[in-house]
Design an enzyme around this catalytic site. Structure first.
Site, PDB file in Angstrom:
ATOM      1  N   TYR A  84     -75.362  35.215 -20.114  1.00 17.57           N
ATOM      2  CA  TYR A  84     -75.364  33.764 -20.297  1.00 17.57           C
ATOM      3  C   TYR A  84     -76.411  33.340 -21.327  1.00 17.57           C
ATOM      4  CZ  TYR A  84     -72.473  33.357 -16.057  1.00 17.57           C
ATOM      5  OH  TYR A  84     -71.472  33.455 -15.122  1.00 17.57           O
ATOM      6  N   LYS A 109     -73.384  47.458 -11.907  1.00 21.06           N
ATOM      7  CA  LYS A 109     -72.172  48.146 -12.375  1.00 21.06           C
ATOM      8  C   LYS A 109     -72.648  49.330 -13.200  1.00 21.06           C
ATOM      9  CE  LYS A 109     -67.639  48.299 -12.890  1.00 21.06           C
ATOM     10  NZ  LYS A 109     -66.738  48.717 -11.823  1.00 21.06           N
ATOM     11  N   ASP A 151     -67.646  45.225  -8.153  1.00 24.72           N
ATOM     12  CA  ASP A 151     -66.250  45.081  -7.714  1.00 24.72           C
ATOM     13  C   ASP A 151     -66.130  45.424  -6.228  1.00 24.72           C
ATOM     14  OD1 ASP A 151     -67.056  47.567  -8.622  1.00 24.72           O
ATOM     15  OD2 ASP A 151     -65.119  48.150  -9.417  1.00 24.72           O
ATOM     16  N   ASP A 203     -73.573  34.698 -10.018  1.00 25.90           N
ATOM     17  CA  ASP A 203     -72.833  33.441 -10.137  1.00 25.90           C
ATOM     18  C   ASP A 203     -71.538  33.545  -9.323  1.00 25.90           C
ATOM     19  OD1 ASP A 203     -72.009  30.995 -10.992  1.00 25.90           O
ATOM     20  OD2 ASP A 203     -71.648  31.566 -13.080  1.00 25.90           O
ATOM     21  N   ASP A 210     -70.788  32.187  -5.045  1.00 30.27           N
ATOM     22  CA  ASP A 210     -69.685  31.268  -4.735  1.00 30.27           C
ATOM     23  C   ASP A 210     -68.739  31.892  -3.717  1.00 30.27           C
ATOM     24  OD1 ASP A 210     -70.531  29.216  -6.279  1.00 30.27           O
ATOM     25  OD2 ASP A 210     -68.735  29.084  -7.526  1.00 30.27           O
TER      26      ASP A 210
END
Ligand code: NAD
Length: 356
Positions: free
Chosen positions: A142, A191, A223, A247, A251
């Site tokens: 980001y 990851k 994942d 992020d 959620d």
């Protein structure tokens, strides 16, 4: 103790839920012998209307000089057509940057009384969900280099995922310190089977973990983490992860709790100064009607007491009061179900105050 709090109530339902938060903090202060002084400053759409910019310098200065910051919510349809860097939401990013807040804490707690609102099968959440997602907030793709270029396949765009040792070290320490005050279990999500940045991330996490032998550490690829969260949510305690993974996972975890009106959050930096806010936005569709759920904001006040000022008992009395009110069947519209008693925003805060 005396504490100076900067208050950025913001737009839409921000000011109404903040008013209730302040009533609750004042009651807790009275009970435990603390004084909270509030300095109200403008940020978001209301600041655009008055000063032509979403984050005036005075707001930054007052927040920096405070012991901590309370934020309501910013934004609304009036400002939707403004260009990106002039929009109310710039106030959030601007404040996080100006205050050096690099750790985002997003608890996902499923209250026993609201378990019917959880979309998962009851047996999956039996025993309670209580997860704290600790997300790195100021690094990763980001904030990394971004751009466009021509390739053999035509125009391409890129966003660079980059993390330094220092950035990973400080967020990992935040996560371990929090885990020590909870169930002493950290799950690192990365990851590293594919990403070089994740390989560095993992090695730093393993190094930092040596300083916390009392805290259990395990690792999941992102994942797999998104699947495990759904399959065995009750087994997680603290999750530490980078900006983009956090992020998404925060959620996902939050959806287990029933309503966005229940979710607080905190953003922390090096010192005790943090920024505490509900996860929800300014909800312009229900603003000014006294029907917003104030619990997310009130719980963000509880987080402020715990994480900025170390006031564990004071924080817990708020969390317990919220649980008691829910157990008694009181609900705002967003969490209403059959047979429960519907309250307005102020009346919900009245019920919580009654329990403190
Ligand atoms: P939102 O969170 O404001 O609202 C989504 C839905 O949830 C709406 O139906 C709303 O009525 C409901 N809702 C939200 N909070 C509630 C509460 N406390 N009690 C009861 N119901 C509640 O998201 P949105 O509609 O996508 O965004 C509205 C504005 O808020 C936009 O301008 C957006 O940019 C901004 N926003 C700000 C923040 C922030 O300040 N941190 C976060 C998200 C969105």
């Amino acid at each position: 103790m005396n504490y100076n709090l900067a208050v950025v109530a913001g737009d839409g339902i921000g000011p109404e839920v903040m008013e209730q938060n302040i009533r609750v903090l004042d009651k807790v202060g009275k009970k435990f012998g603390h004084t909270f002084k509030y300095e109200h400053v403008l940020g978001g759409g209301c600041a655009i209307d008055k000063f032509g910019e979403p984050l005036p310098q005075n707001t930054i200065d007052v927040c920096k000089a405070s012991d901590s910051v309370l934020l309501g919510a910013v934004g609304g349809w009036q400002w939707d057509t403004l260009p990106g860097d002039k929009r109310p939401e710039r106030a959030l990013l601007g404040l996080r940057g100006a205050l050096g807040l690099y750790a985002n804490l997003r608890p996902a707690t499923l209250h026993e009384a609201l378990k019917d609102a959880c979309p998962l099968k009851p047996e999956l959440v039996e025993g309670g969900v209580d997860i704290m997602v600790v997300r790195e907030l100021t690094g990763g793709m980001y904030f990394g280099e971004k751009g466009r270029k021509q390739t053999d396949m035509g125009e391409a765009a890129y966003d660079v995922e980059q993390y330094s040792v220092k950035e990973v070290e400080r967020i990992t320490r935040t996560a371990f310190e929090i885990a020590r005050k909870r169930k002493k279990h950290v799950t690192n999500v990365d990851k590293q089977n594919v990403l070089e940045s994740s390989r560095l991330w993992r090695s730093v996490v393993l190094d930092v973990a040596k300083d916390y032998p009392d805290v259990e550490l395990d690792h999941l690829y992102v994942d797999n983490a998104s699947m495990q969260l759904i399959m065995r949510p009750t087994t997680f305690d603290v999750i530490v992860t980078g900006n983009i993974f956090g992020d998404i996972l925060s959620d996902e975890a939050s959806q287990m709790t029933g309503s966005i009106g229940m979710l607080p959050s905190a953003s922390l930096g090096e010192g005790s100064l943090g920024m505490y806010e509900p996860v929800h936005g300014s909800a312009p569709d229900i603003a000014g009607q006294n029907i917003a759920n104030p619990i997310a904001t009130i719980l963000s006040g509880a987080m402020l007491l715990k994480y900025s000022f170390g006031l564990q008992d004071e924080s817990k009395i708020i969390e317990d009061a919220v649980a008691k009110v829910l157990n008694k069947g009181y609900r705002t519209g967003d969490i209403m179900s059959e047979g429960m008693k519907k309250l307005g925003c102020k009346e919900m805060a009245d019920a919580i105050l009654e329990e403190i």
